[in-house]
Design a protein around this motif. Structure first.
Motif, mmCIF file in Angstrom:
data_model
loop_
_atom_site.group_PDB
_atom_site.id
_atom_site.type_symbol
_atom_site.label_atom_id
_atom_site.label_comp_id
_atom_site.label_asym_id
_atom_site.label_seq_id
_atom_site.Cartn_x
_atom_site.Cartn_y
_atom_site.Cartn_z
ATOM 1 N N ASN A 206 0.702 -0.769 -0.042
ATOM 2 C CA ASN A 206 0.081 0.096 0.017
ATOM 3 C C ASN A 206 0.888 1.047 -0.679
ATOM 4 O O ASN A 206 2.108 1.305 0.923
ATOM 5 N N GLY A 207 0.883 1.799 -0.868
ATOM 6 C CA GLY A 207 1.392 3.416 -0.714
ATOM 7 C C GLY A 207 2.157 3.520 -2.027
ATOM 8 O O GLY A 207 3.229 4.386 -2.060
ATOM 9 N N VAL A 208 2.825 2.177 -2.131
ATOM 10 C CA VAL A 208 3.800 2.308 -3.787
ATOM 11 C C VAL A 208 3.276 2.099 -4.984
ATOM 12 O O VAL A 208 2.961 2.028 -5.484
ATOM 13 N N THR A 209 4.574 3.039 -6.311
ATOM 14 C CA THR A 209 3.615 3.131 -7.283
ATOM 15 C C THR A 209 4.919 2.521 -8.154
ATOM 16 O O THR A 209 5.720 2.060 -7.460
ATOM 17 N N PHE A 210 4.119 2.135 -8.783
ATOM 18 C CA PHE A 210 5.077 0.952 -9.816
ATOM 19 C C PHE A 210 4.603 1.738 -11.322
ATOM 20 O O PHE A 210 3.775 1.797 -11.705
ATOM 21 N N GLN A 211 5.392 0.912 -12.153
ATOM 22 C CA GLN A 211 5.463 1.035 -13.739
ATOM 23 C C GLN A 211 5.598 -0.113 -14.717
ATOM 24 O O GLN A 211 6.575 -1.035 -13.578
ATOM 25 N N THR A 213 5.689 -3.761 -14.623
ATOM 26 C CA THR A 213 6.550 -4.701 -13.388
ATOM 27 C C THR A 213 7.508 -4.052 -12.559
ATOM 28 O O THR A 213 8.442 -5.218 -11.814
ATOM 29 N N THR A 214 8.089 -2.723 -12.657
ATOM 30 C CA THR A 214 8.677 -2.475 -11.601
ATOM 31 C C THR A 214 8.039 -1.581 -11.017
ATOM 32 O O THR A 214 7.521 -0.572 -10.696
ATOM 33 N N ILE A 215 9.283 -1.480 -9.698
ATOM 34 C CA ILE A 215 8.485 -0.627 -8.121
ATOM 35 C C ILE A 215 9.071 1.208 -8.679
ATOM 36 O O ILE A 215 10.504 1.031 -8.772
ATOM 37 N N ARG A 216 8.286 1.107 -8.900
ATOM 38 C CA ARG A 216 8.878 2.886 -9.038
ATOM 39 C C ARG A 216 9.152 3.867 -7.735
ATOM 40 O O ARG A 216 9.949 4.669 -8.128
ATOM 41 N N GLU A 217 8.097 4.225 -6.810
ATOM 42 C CA GLU A 217 8.041 4.996 -6.039
ATOM 43 C C GLU A 217 8.182 4.272 -4.234
ATOM 44 O O GLU A 217 6.572 3.616 -5.005
ATOM 45 N N VAL A 218 8.462 4.058 -3.703
ATOM 46 C CA VAL A 218 8.449 2.905 -2.335
ATOM 47 C C VAL A 218 7.639 4.894 -1.226
ATOM 48 O O VAL A 218 9.098 5.644 -1.337
ATOM 49 N N ASN A 219 6.490 4.635 -1.328
ATOM 50 C CA ASN A 219 6.277 5.902 -0.467
ATOM 51 C C ASN A 219 5.623 5.075 0.321
ATOM 52 O O ASN A 219 4.455 3.700 0.509
ATOM 53 N N LEU A 220 4.614 6.064 2.128
ATOM 54 C CA LEU A 220 4.017 4.797 2.682
ATOM 55 C C LEU A 220 2.641 5.113 2.223
ATOM 56 O O LEU A 220 2.540 6.264 1.946
ATOM 57 N N PRO A 221 2.268 4.819 2.888
ATOM 58 C CA PRO A 221 0.362 4.236 2.758
ATOM 59 C C PRO A 221 -0.310 6.045 2.986
ATOM 60 O O PRO A 221 0.577 6.121 4.308
ATOM 61 N N LYS A 222 -1.248 6.601 3.071
ATOM 62 C CA LYS A 222 -1.548 7.366 4.060
ATOM 63 C C LYS A 222 -3.041 6.779 4.726
ATOM 64 O O LYS A 222 -3.006 7.498 5.150
ATOM 65 N N ASN A 223 -3.600 5.822 4.172
ATOM 66 C CA ASN A 223 -4.247 5.363 5.470
ATOM 67 C C ASN A 223 -2.785 5.260 6.746
ATOM 68 O O ASN A 223 -2.541 4.016 6.853
ATOM 69 N N THR A 224 -4.168 4.937 7.328
ATOM 70 C CA THR A 224 -3.694 4.569 8.891
ATOM 71 C C THR A 224 -3.935 3.699 9.891
ATOM 72 O O THR A 224 -2.338 3.185 9.709
ATOM 73 N N PHE A 469 -2.721 1.432 -3.609
ATOM 74 C CA PHE A 469 -1.221 1.429 -4.211
ATOM 75 C C PHE A 469 -1.601 1.847 -6.340
ATOM 76 O O PHE A 469 -3.136 2.429 -6.647
ATOM 77 N N LYS A 470 -0.683 2.521 -6.573
ATOM 78 C CA LYS A 470 -0.855 3.199 -7.321
ATOM 79 C C LYS A 470 -0.368 3.001 -8.736
ATOM 80 O O LYS A 470 1.032 2.958 -8.910
ATOM 81 N N GLU A 471 -0.327 3.519 -9.662
ATOM 82 C CA GLU A 471 0.178 2.831 -10.986
ATOM 83 C C GLU A 471 0.714 4.285 -11.332
ATOM 84 O O GLU A 471 -0.275 5.167 -12.234
ATOM 85 N N LYS A 472 2.004 4.308 -11.877
ATOM 86 C CA LYS A 472 1.970 5.093 -12.847
ATOM 87 C C LYS A 472 2.238 5.332 -14.085
ATOM 88 O O LYS A 472 2.971 3.572 -14.849
ATOM 89 N N GLU A 473 1.183 5.201 -15.588
ATOM 90 C CA GLU A 473 1.252 5.072 -16.497
ATOM 91 C C GLU A 473 2.461 4.918 -17.283
ATOM 92 O O GLU A 473 2.733 6.495 -17.315
ATOM 93 N N LYS A 474 2.338 4.880 -18.637
ATOM 94 C CA LYS A 474 3.739 4.666 -19.279
ATOM 95 C C LYS A 474 3.977 6.111 -19.912
ATOM 96 O O LYS A 474 2.990 6.420 -20.360
ATOM 97 N N GLY A 475 4.115 6.875 -19.855
ATOM 98 C CA GLY A 475 5.256 8.097 -20.579
ATOM 99 C C GLY A 475 4.648 9.376 -19.852
ATOM 100 O O GLY A 475 4.915 10.102 -19.866
#
Lengths: 476, 418
Positions: A206-211, A213-224, A469-475
């Motif tokens: 939760n909170g991780v962004t990926f593109q 099949t690659t983890i793009r950015e590791v972030n902390l989740p917003k949910n408590t 978790f979020k996905e960064k769309e290509k481009g």
């Protein structure tokens, strides 16, 4: 009568004090061991030849077994991540365990699979298999459709189909890091003693962004609730398991990501489908079998292979998960009660399983009773106010200390959360969790204890954890 | 001391530990950020300078610019750059020389004397990655003297293999017996490291393979040989070991021989044929695999018998071996399909599908050779009867030969009559 009651309450208060002292002492030992071991391992990693292993034909093939039940929402991505691991020879076996949603159709469509006829060798008895699906263009992916059993049954089915000497269980909502598998197999290749099982770290997705099949950015989740679990997972994996590993006394390796020697598991007859925590039970059974037969073995934990997993964001689902874990723990311990204080099983029988009985199993009950009886004792004038406050402060501070230590270990080693804000949030939640989250956790575990005593031992299914978790769309 | 005071002391100790960890976490992050920022800056700067000097042929003249003291950021930056360059073929030699000229080799050689295992292992590993030929002797000394430390021995063997000198390989092989006997090294480490020595290692491995009687060493050497380019002499060595009393050695020899399916290397298939009747299942399996790879037609009959082997892995391998041969193997499949061993029949069907032989069988339905056509039809009929009709159904759905489709309809309808 009043005198007896007073003595009981006072006795309980002393018991809580001693119990708590021993528990924290053991935790401090685990933490100290982990600190040294992790620091040493971090330096060792630099000369472990992962690239050589990756390119070597000597690296044994591995089957990634993914059991899936009603996972249409996430399964495609899990399979894509599994297919993308950086490893020389592996196959991905997905077991559709009688899903009621469109899990099967989703996978068939996404990977353009065709039905093929394969002989199903039921070495480990499982629920009937309905069909196999395969695409010659993706030769290392096999989908098995079977009637509903449970996770253990699906894993057994995967073992039956697997053609590799090692298999790795992966949860349907867990994504493997590219290098996870090669890092997990490295100790097996280097060890002179047979390693029967090797587990890696499970981190919160939760909170991780990926593109793709690659983890793009590791972030902390917003949910408590997820934030509390991030801190909890760091603590559990970075010092709990590392500590037990040093003395070859691990009883728990996460079912979400553990590599097994297939022959060893087959020798034991596979997973036990009746078990709620099939992952813990198989590890305990491996210990038991090898100790009983006086065969050398190792069950290992490695702190750098990573698997990202979704955690529940809703309190109801989290409660279900925790009750299930606790029920599974109790079920396993009762099944293997013959090991308790049995010198035949060495340190596992004499120390580790008793530890689980007295602290992990009964601990939550003692804690909950403490929350009730200690204030009552104060109200009835049986406890000195200053002691009550001092004890509470110590309990809270020690909880904070353990969380801070877990975060420090993360900072010292892998530092997967690079932002400054991440560090501060982690530290903050390490404090917060002692005011409510820890207590509710104990309450769920106590509930599970009563459920077990009342004979209610069923799997509480955690529906769509709903990770953000979020996905960064290509481009983009 | 009162209980209250003890409590207070413990609380304060825990609090100070919390603060200590918080402070350390922050301090570490600050210092790391600063250090890595500077490291990145220097790497960028010196990478450009080093490449410019190499391409201009002025490395030696500019060497003073790249010199620095150990443990400085510049030292680490240049070391990182050189490790990147050593992996690029065009700069490999220059990087190796620079490691020497800039005293990195001398620095890490000195660290070999360290009593600290990690420090020593790191130094050995770095010397290996630098391909420091001059360090080979010192590494061999470590191999000979370190009799207890598994970690140091593993790293040293890998470092020697990266340096790649044949003397290094000889040194490893001389010690191999002791190392394996005392469980100081895993066989996987040996096997995966030895491959790094490349084709030049083959004669040396054979020489030592003949020298040692220990079956574990023989097996490891055969395993390593099968991952190196195949030569006539390695096949001869494998053939010599086909009668070894140890099953593992026989199996490894068969793996190697099974790879020799090129015209340049001749292998006597008769020596392999007899191993199809070996007492040990994995030897039979490897024999079947080798004969399948070599496409030895005279093995078809014996491979057919293996389709009824007591071990399922052997049965599967035999099916696969037969499927890889030409239509001459159809009789062997038919014999099993007409038999009563349900398990063997299903295994055969599965392998026919997995190896795509089913496709060839379908195409055979149009063959001019009547015998081949009839046998293929019969096999497909049996397959369909046993529930392995997916290739036929798929052809009906996606295939384009109407004549074939007609024949397939007949097979599917006639399957029940089998």
């Amino acid at each position: 009568m009043k005198g007896l009651l007073t003595s009981l309450v006072l006795g309980f208060n002393y018991f809580v004090g001693v119990y708590y002292g021993i528990f924290n002492f053991l935790y401090t030992i685990l933490l100290t061991i982990s600190l040294f071991v992790i620091l040493r391992y971090i330096k060792r990693i630099k000369y472990i030849p992962f690239t050589d292993y990756r390119n070597s034909p000597k690296t044994p093939p591995v089957s990634l077994i993914i059991p899936a039940f009603n996972e249409e929402r996430i399964i495609i991505r899990t399979i894509r991540f599994a297919l993308a691991v950086d490893y020389s020879a592996f196959e991905v076996i997905v077991i559709n365990d009688g899903s009621k949603d469109k899990t099967l159709e989703t996978i068939i469509d996404a990977f353009q699979l065709n039905k093929i006829d394969l002989v199903h060798r039921n070495f480990l008895k499982t629920k009937p298999v309905r069909g196999f699906y395969y695409n010659p263009e993706i030769p290392n992916l096999l989908l098995v459709d079977k009637e509903r059993g449970n996770k253990a049954d699906a894993l057994n089915c995967g073992i039956n189909v697997s053609r590799s000497p090692y298999f790795c269980s992966v949860d349907a909502d867990s994504f493997l890091d590219r290098e996870a598998l090669i890092r997990l197999i490295a100790p097996i290749l280097e060890s002179n003693v047979p390693i029967l099982a090797c587990g890696g770290v499970v981190r919160v997705l939760n909170g991780v962004t990926f593109q793709n099949t690659t983890i793009r950015e590791v972030n902390l989740p917003k949910n408590t609730l997820s934030m509390f679990q991030v801190v909890e997972y760091l603590r559990a994996f970075l010092f709990g398991r590392v500590g037990w590993d040093v003395v070859n006394s691990l009883l728990i390796l996460s079912g979400a990501f553990t590599l097994f020697n297939k022959a060893a598991v087959l020798e034991l007859g596979g997973y036990r489908p009746g078990n709620i925590s099939e992952d813990m039970e198989i590890i305990v059974r491996l210990h038991r079998h090898y100790l009983k037969n006086k065969k050398p073995y190792r069950i290992k934990f490695v702190s750098d292979p990573i698997c990202w997993t979704e955690v529940p964001e809703k309190i109801r689902m989290l409660g279900r998960q925790r009750r299930r874990w606790q029920l599974g723990l109790m079920q396993t311990i009762f099944q293997h009660r013959a090991m308790i204080f049995n010198p035949r099983y060495g340190k596992i029988g004499m120390f580790v399983i008793p530890y689980y009985v007295f602290f992990e199993m009964v601990g939550p009950l003692v804690e909950v009773l403490g929350y009730i009886i200690v204030p009552l004792a104060y109200l009835f004038g049986l406890l000195n106010f200053e002691f009550l406050i001092l004890f509470l402060i110590l309990a809270i501070f020690f909880g904070i200390f353990l969380s801070t230590a877990g975060i420090f270990l993360e900072e010292l080693t892998y530092r997967r959360y690079p932002k400054w804000s991440n560090l501060f949030r982690l530290l903050l939640y390490g404090v917060y969790e002692n005011f409510g989250y820890r207590q509710i956790g104990s309450l769920w575990r106590t509930q599970a204890l009563f459920q077990y005593v009342m004979g209610k031992r069923e799997w509480e299914y955690v529906k769509g954890k709903g990770a953000s978790f979020k996905e960064k769309e290509k481009g983009k | 001391m009162s209980v209250k005071l003890i409590f207070i002391i413990i609380i304060l100790s825990v609090l100070s530990l919390i603060l200590f960890f918080v402070f350390l976490s922050i301090w570490r992050r600050v210092s790391h950020n600063k250090k890595y920022k500077e490291l990145d800056r220097q790497k960028e700067l010196y990478r450009e300078k080093i490449l410019f000097a190499i391409e201009g042929g002025k490395v030696f003249q500019q060497i003073i610019d790249f010199r620095s003291s150990p443990k400085t950021i510049k030292w680490q930056a240049i070391e990182d750059i050189l490790f990147e360059l050593i992996d690029e073929i065009e700069y490999e030699e220059n990087a190796r020389e620079l490691f020497d000229w800039l005293d990195y080799v001398a620095f890490y050689e000195k660290k070999l004397e360290s009593k600290n295992v990690i420090r020593k292992a790191t130094a050995i590993d770095k010397l290996g990655k630098m391909s420091s030929k001059s360090s080979m002797k010192k590494l061999l000394e470590i191999l000979a003297n370190e009799k207890n430390n598994v970690e140091i021995i593993s790293v040293t063997i890998r470092a020697l293999s990266r340096i790649g000198l044949i003397e290094g390989l000889r040194g490893i092989l001389e010690q191999l017996s002791d190392l394996l006997r005392n469980s100081l090294i895993s066989r996987k480490t040996i096997e995966s490291s030895v491959i790094n020595f490349g084709p030049a290692a083959v004669p040396v491995l054979i020489e030592y393979g003949r020298k040692y009687d220990d079956p574990h060493i023989r097996a490891s050497i055969l395993e390593a040989l099968s991952d190196l380019p195949l030569t006539q002499s390695s096949c001869s060595f494998a053939s010599e070991n086909l009668k070894n009393s140890e099953a593992e050695v026989r199996a490894k020899s068969l793996i190697l021989l099974g790879l020799s399916n090129t015209a340049a290397i001749t292998v006597d298939p008769d020596s392999i044929l007899s191993l199809l009747n070996d007492n040990v299942w994995f030897v039979r399996l490897q024999a079947a695999k080798a004969l399948g790879n070599l496409k030895v037609e005279k093995a078809i009959g014996m491979l057919g018998n293996l389709l009824l082997d007591e071990n399922w892995q052997v049965r599967n391998t035999a099916s696969r071996a037969l499927a890889s041969m030409n239509d001459a193997s159809l009789d062997a499949f038919l014999k099993i399909l007409k038999g009563e061993d349900q398990y063997a029949r299903e295994s055969v069907c599965e392998e026919i599908e997995r190896t795509n032989l089913a496709q060839r069988l379908i195409e055979n339905l149009d063959s001019n050779d009547r015998m081949v056509c009839e046998k293929s039809k019969e096999i497909l009929k049996y397959m369909s009867y046993l529930g392995f009709s997916t290739p036929l159904l798929e052809y009906l759905k996606n295939g384009d030969g109407n004549r074939l489709k007609g024949k397939i309809y007949m097979i599917l309808n006639g399957a029940e009559a089998v």
